[in-house]
Design an enzyme around this catalytic site. Sequence first.
Site, PDB file in Angstrom:
ATOM      1  N   LYS A  54       0.841  -1.204   0.000  1.00  6.93           N
ATOM      2  CA  LYS A  54       0.000   0.000   0.000  1.00  6.93           C
ATOM      3  C   LYS A  54       0.877   1.257   0.000  1.00  6.93           C
ATOM      4  O   LYS A  54       0.621   2.216  -0.731  1.00  6.93           O
ATOM      5  CB  LYS A  54      -0.941  -0.006   1.209  1.00  6.93           C
ATOM      6  CG  LYS A  54      -2.082  -1.008   1.047  1.00  6.93           C
ATOM      7  CD  LYS A  54      -2.856  -1.269   2.341  1.00  6.93           C
ATOM      8  CE  LYS A  54      -3.891  -2.374   2.104  1.00  6.93           C
ATOM      9  NZ  LYS A  54      -4.519  -2.866   3.339  1.00  6.93           N
ATOM     10  N   GLN A  98      -4.801  -1.448   9.489  1.00  6.30           N
ATOM     11  CA  GLN A  98      -4.773  -2.799   8.907  1.00  6.30           C
ATOM     12  C   GLN A  98      -5.427  -3.807   9.850  1.00  6.30           C
ATOM     13  O   GLN A  98      -5.109  -3.861  11.042  1.00  6.30           O
ATOM     14  CB  GLN A  98      -3.314  -3.196   8.593  1.00  6.30           C
ATOM     15  CG  GLN A  98      -3.154  -4.524   7.878  1.00  6.30           C
ATOM     16  CD  GLN A  98      -3.681  -4.509   6.441  1.00  6.30           C
ATOM     17  OE1 GLN A  98      -3.780  -3.465   5.813  1.00  6.30           O
ATOM     18  NE2 GLN A  98      -4.036  -5.670   5.934  1.00  6.30           N
ATOM     19  N   ASP A 121     -11.165   3.095   3.828  1.00  2.00           N
ATOM     20  CA  ASP A 121     -11.602   1.695   3.776  1.00  2.00           C
ATOM     21  C   ASP A 121     -13.118   1.597   3.617  1.00  2.00           C
ATOM     22  O   ASP A 121     -13.630   0.534   3.243  1.00  2.00           O
ATOM     23  CB  ASP A 121     -11.247   0.989   5.096  1.00  2.00           C
ATOM     24  CG  ASP A 121     -10.011   0.113   5.010  1.00  2.00           C
ATOM     25  OD1 ASP A 121      -9.737  -0.422   3.923  1.00  2.00           O
ATOM     26  OD2 ASP A 121      -9.340  -0.038   6.046  1.00  2.00           O
TER      27      ASP A 121
HETATM   28  N1  GUN Z   1      -7.026  -6.597   5.996  1.00  2.00           N
HETATM   29  C1  GUN Z   1      -7.342  -7.330   4.901  1.00  2.00           C
HETATM   30  N2  GUN Z   1      -8.016  -6.576   4.014  1.00  2.00           N
HETATM   31  C2  GUN Z   1      -8.133  -5.347   4.554  1.00  2.00           C
HETATM   32  C3  GUN Z   1      -8.715  -4.136   4.099  1.00  2.00           C
HETATM   33  O1  GUN Z   1      -9.303  -4.035   3.021  1.00  2.00           O
HETATM   34  N3  GUN Z   1      -8.607  -3.087   4.948  1.00  2.00           N
HETATM   35  C4  GUN Z   1      -7.992  -3.172   6.149  1.00  2.00           C
HETATM   36  N4  GUN Z   1      -7.956  -2.084   6.907  1.00  2.00           N
HETATM   37  N5  GUN Z   1      -7.440  -4.285   6.597  1.00  2.00           N
HETATM   38  C5  GUN Z   1      -7.506  -5.359   5.796  1.00  2.00           C
END
Ligand code: GUN
Length: 300
Positions: A54, A98, A121
């Site tokens: 990311k 995350q 998100d």
């Molecule tokens: N962990 C796995 N997928 C995601 C996501 O789309 N967002 C977040 N914040 N954590 C994740």
Amino acid sequence: MSDPKIDGKAVADEVMANVKRSADLLIAETGITPGLAVIIVGEDPASQVYVASKGKRAKECGFHSVQHTLPAQTSEEDLLDHVCALNDDASIHGILVQLPLPAHIDENRVIQIISPAKDVDGFHLTNVGMLTVGDVSNAFVPCTPAGSMILLRRALGDDLSGRNAVVVGRSNIVGKPMASLLLAANCTVTIAHSRTKDLADVVRGADIVVAAVGRPEMVKGDWIAPGATVIDVGINRIDAPERGEGKTRLVGDVDYNEAAQHAAHITPVPGGVGPMTIALLMANTLTSAYRSAGREPPQF
Ligand code: GUN
């Protein structure tokens, strides 16, 4: 029959190029650089890989990118304070915590303290609510369903009205928001799940199948109606002894080789929905920065 494969990587590259162009324009015209902060708590190796990618993608878009790596024993209160500091930081337009978080932390409390305006998100109840009432253009939409809709429209055109869509899986991150997006696009939507009776028959009635159950190759080829479009959200790592001892490979929730015999369009794993998810995170961050500048964000 022509190759039904939907090239998610190519579409994600286009989205990324559009994000970068729009970020350059915002920076040149307002001096505002889109900023994304990612918080990771603990040392889960898979999460570390996701978070690193990311940050890398954010930099490729010309964003201000920060990563906060906190120890696994961080208290819930400390994490909440951390998020609040980012809520107040004008250089940050997107905050992503995350998941999963360590068991001693209440995930929902953390997500709900993120400012809805920075919730890239799309997990905050304000954004969930906006999507649920059909206010798609003002909500932050979770990245995986948002990316899946772009792939669907690339395959089928912008007008999805009247199509029968079956979403297999009812998670808050994918299944439910995907169903809301399909409904907002005037599809007839069924949400199926592990307790659904005669799942194969339900899927056979679908023009659009979205598989998001997290079970390797659970959706079989003969469940797919001729000419259907299949979006496979699953990313499952399975043993692959045919590649050598201890080797593994990634598969989706759909048996790709079988389903590709029936579908008109189908996403592969890897190279389908996966690259779109991260591209849409960048798109959401850009949208947040445009809004903070009082400008109309570009559409993706
Ligand atoms: N962990 C796995 N997928 C995601 C996501 O789309 N967002 C977040 N914040 N954590 C994740």
